[in-house]
Design an enzyme around this catalytic site. Structure first.
Site, PDB file in Angstrom:
ATOM      1  N   ARG A  37       0.824  -1.211   0.000  1.00 33.84           N
ATOM      2  CA  ARG A  37       0.000   0.000   0.000  1.00 33.84           C
ATOM      3  C   ARG A  37       0.858   1.260   0.000  1.00 33.84           C
ATOM      4  O   ARG A  37       0.537   2.234  -0.702  1.00 33.84           O
ATOM      5  CB  ARG A  37      -0.940  -0.008   1.200  1.00 33.84           C
ATOM      6  CG  ARG A  37      -2.077  -0.984   0.983  1.00 33.84           C
ATOM      7  CD  ARG A  37      -2.881  -1.225   2.231  1.00 33.84           C
ATOM      8  NE  ARG A  37      -4.086  -1.983   1.907  1.00 33.84           N
ATOM      9  CZ  ARG A  37      -4.781  -2.678   2.793  1.00 33.84           C
ATOM     10  NH1 ARG A  37      -4.391  -2.727   4.063  1.00 33.84           N
ATOM     11  NH2 ARG A  37      -5.867  -3.322   2.428  1.00 33.84           N
ATOM     12  N   GLY A  80     -12.696  -4.641  -0.735  1.00 37.32           N
ATOM     13  CA  GLY A  80     -14.102  -4.232  -0.705  1.00 37.32           C
ATOM     14  C   GLY A  80     -14.481  -3.282  -1.833  1.00 37.32           C
ATOM     15  O   GLY A  80     -15.541  -3.434  -2.450  1.00 37.32           O
ATOM     16  N   GLY A 100      -8.894 -10.379  -2.340  1.00 31.95           N
ATOM     17  CA  GLY A 100      -7.805 -10.785  -1.454  1.00 31.95           C
ATOM     18  C   GLY A 100      -7.214 -12.138  -1.812  1.00 31.95           C
ATOM     19  O   GLY A 100      -6.005 -12.277  -2.024  1.00 31.95           O
ATOM     20  N   LYS A 133     -18.304 -18.930  -1.812  1.00 32.64           N
ATOM     21  CA  LYS A 133     -19.763 -18.926  -1.715  1.00 32.64           C
ATOM     22  C   LYS A 133     -20.454 -17.979  -2.686  1.00 32.64           C
ATOM     23  O   LYS A 133     -20.008 -16.860  -2.904  1.00 32.64           O
ATOM     24  CB  LYS A 133     -20.162 -18.510  -0.299  1.00 32.64           C
ATOM     25  CG  LYS A 133     -19.838 -19.557   0.743  1.00 32.64           C
ATOM     26  CD  LYS A 133     -20.323 -19.090   2.091  1.00 32.64           C
ATOM     27  CE  LYS A 133     -20.239 -20.209   3.124  1.00 32.64           C
ATOM     28  NZ  LYS A 133     -20.679 -19.706   4.434  1.00 32.64           N
TER      29      LYS A 133
HETATM   30  P1  ADP Z   1     -11.551 -13.410  -3.003  1.00 35.57           P
HETATM   31  O1  ADP Z   1     -10.937 -13.095  -1.653  1.00 35.57           O
HETATM   32  O2  ADP Z   1     -10.517 -13.390  -4.087  1.00 35.57           O
HETATM   33  O3  ADP Z   1     -12.745 -12.560  -3.312  1.00 35.57           O
HETATM   34  P2  ADP Z   1     -13.131 -15.576  -1.922  1.00 35.57           P
HETATM   35  O4  ADP Z   1     -12.837 -15.108  -0.541  1.00 35.57           O
HETATM   36  O5  ADP Z   1     -14.498 -15.409  -2.436  1.00 35.57           O
HETATM   37  O6  ADP Z   1     -12.065 -14.940  -2.960  1.00 35.57           O
HETATM   38  O7  ADP Z   1     -12.840 -17.139  -2.031  1.00 35.57           O
HETATM   39  C1  ADP Z   1     -11.611 -17.741  -1.728  1.00 35.57           C
HETATM   40  C2  ADP Z   1     -11.799 -19.041  -1.009  1.00 35.57           C
HETATM   41  O8  ADP Z   1     -12.626 -19.955  -1.721  1.00 35.57           O
HETATM   42  C3  ADP Z   1     -10.470 -19.746  -0.822  1.00 35.57           C
HETATM   43  O9  ADP Z   1     -10.199 -19.825   0.554  1.00 35.57           O
HETATM   44  C4  ADP Z   1     -10.693 -21.127  -1.426  1.00 35.57           C
HETATM   45  O10 ADP Z   1     -10.098 -22.175  -0.674  1.00 35.57           O
HETATM   46  C5  ADP Z   1     -12.186 -21.264  -1.403  1.00 35.57           C
HETATM   47  N1  ADP Z   1     -12.649 -22.264  -2.375  1.00 35.57           N
HETATM   48  C6  ADP Z   1     -12.495 -22.244  -3.704  1.00 35.57           C
HETATM   49  N2  ADP Z   1     -13.000 -23.354  -4.264  1.00 35.57           N
HETATM   50  C7  ADP Z   1     -13.523 -24.085  -3.280  1.00 35.57           C
HETATM   51  C8  ADP Z   1     -14.193 -25.360  -3.220  1.00 35.57           C
HETATM   52  N3  ADP Z   1     -14.436 -26.077  -4.327  1.00 35.57           N
HETATM   53  N4  ADP Z   1     -14.585 -25.797  -2.008  1.00 35.57           N
HETATM   54  C9  ADP Z   1     -14.332 -25.090  -0.901  1.00 35.57           C
HETATM   55  N5  ADP Z   1     -13.712 -23.890  -0.888  1.00 35.57           N
HETATM   56  C10 ADP Z   1     -13.305 -23.405  -2.059  1.00 35.57           C
END
Ligand code: ADP
Ligand code: MG
Length: 399
Positions: free
Chosen positions: A38, A380, A357, A199
């Protein structure tokens, strides 16, 4: 994208006070920053303003003090880190407004840099209190915002000040806005979006926004399971939000209606337990997942097909890993697709923008973060932009 002023639009600023909003919310351990990303991001703007002869006064928040002074959250704790990053002395100012701030800023000479105290020590910051903003603005001649990561908040120093002083985007803000505009605002088509991660519930609005804007929506990660389940696939004991199957169907219907192709994996990597290299691991068709298995990554055939989709596209926007990439070998699909995107970017056929992230961590893990056209570390603010929202800090610059 509306029009905003940049540092190119500044006249002679010699001896003028620049109130510069930056993101200096550095992760700390034992009194030292563990990551300087940053600070490095805002360095060009700070130095450019100083070289132009402005008195540069930095405004930033640090942690969540909730409107009260906390000695453990004083920005004086990062003063040394900023000095090292800039190779310049920085004067710490323990206020943001009032006589102490006025007197301290009065001591600065042209080209000097000051660092004000954590703006969130005062409730007026997060409350976007006009009197609080006026008190800060009283000591400045113009305002520069270089903190895109805080632009989704309408706070006094991210939004309020832009109404009170001539307002400009700093270089980091400018770069971010130009990259995001090229990815979704005014992109070269066809556009592909990769949305992965854990999710659907955290990215529902992102998905709803994207289906109306992109030609290819590639869904991976845990959220793909919810879409597969909605189509009648038995996903065993995979992470799956069964209560969101109606939403998933609605998104697929909206995509159909607007000519967006939704890509779901047709082969997957499954295992009975979630661990590194579990003996039960195997690759199978999505219709062959057993009741005691969970989907942990997109399969190799689907990844290859997705690479072919990217070859037909001019623009890629990516948020969320394709699998549980922190645990080997469930990083395979994410790494392979990221490398394909990086190669297409290097060839000049694809503009690639990514953010989030875990996404940034995954691209670093794949060793290709530098090879994407732009990687946003804004968290965010990046997600709200993917949701199609107007960011108040950006809107205030665009007036
Ligand atoms: P970002 O921070 O880039 O927005 P997210 O926080 O939405 O991404 O998602 C990242 C998480 O999703 C990781 O911790 C990863 O392990 C999890 N993940 C990805 N695919 C799966 C899966 N098939 N089952 C469980 N967790 C998953
Ligand atoms: Mg995350």
């Amino acid at each position: 994208m509306g029009k905003f002023k940049t540092l190119d639009d500044l006249g002679d600023v010699t001896g003028k006070v620049a109130l510069l909003r930056v993101d200096l919310n550095l992760p700390m351990a034992d009194g030292r920053a563990t990551d300087l990303t940053r600070a490095l991001a805002v360095k060009p703007t700070i130095l450019e303003l100083a070289e132009k002869g402005a008195k540069v006064v930095l405004l930033a928040h640090f942690g969540r003090p909730k409107g009260e002074r906390h000695s453990t959250l004083s920005l004086s704790l990062v003063q040394g880190e900023i000095e090292r990053v800039l190779s310049k002395e920085v004067m710490f100012i323990p206020e943001v407004q009032g006589p102490v701030a006025k007197q301290a800023i009065g001591i600065l000479r042209a080209g000097d840099i000051g660092l004000m105290e954590n703006t969130r020590f005062w409730p007026g910051e997060e409350g976007n209190n006009p009197e609080f903003a006026k008190g800060i603005a009283a000591n400045g001649d113009f305002y520069v915002n270089d903190a895109f990561s805080a632009a989704h908040r309408a706070h006094a120093t991210t939004e309020g000040l832009a109404h009170l002083l001539p307002a400009y985007a700093g270089r980091a803000m400018q770069k971010e806005l130009e990259a995001l505009d090229a990815a979704l605002g005014n992109p070269e088509m066809p556009v592909a979006a990769v949305v992965g991660g854990a999710k659907v519930s955290t990215k529902l609005v992102v998905l709803e926004n994207l289906v109306g804007k992109v030609q290819h929506l590639i869904i991976g990660g845990g959220m793909a399971n919810t879409f597969l389940a909605a189509k009648g696939v038995d996903v065993g004991k995979s992470l799956c939000e069964h209560d969101l199957t109606d939403k998933a169907i609605a998104i697929m219907e909206a995509a159909d209606a607007s000519g967006c192709t939704v890509h779901l994996p047709y082969d997957v990597v499954v295992a009975k337990e979630f661990a590194a290299n579990p003996p039960s691991m195997r690759v199978c068709n999505v219709h062959e997942v057993a009741a005691d298995e969970m989907i942990l990554d997109v399969g190799p055939l689907a990844v290859e097909a997705l690479g072919d989709v990217l070859k037909t596209c001019r623009t890629l926007v990516w948020n969320g890993p394709m699998g549980a990439f922190e645990t080997a070998p469930f990083d395979a699909a994410t790494v392979a697709l990221a490398r394909m995107a990086a190669a297409l970017t290097a060839e000049g056929s694809l503009k690639s923008v990514a953010g989030g992230g875990d996404t940034v961590a995954a691209l670093n893990h794949a060793g290709v973060a530098e090879d994407f056209s732009y990687v946003s570390t804004a968290g965010g603010a990046f997600l709200e932009w993917m949701e199609g929202k107007t960011l108040p800090g950006v809107a205030a610059l665009e007036r």
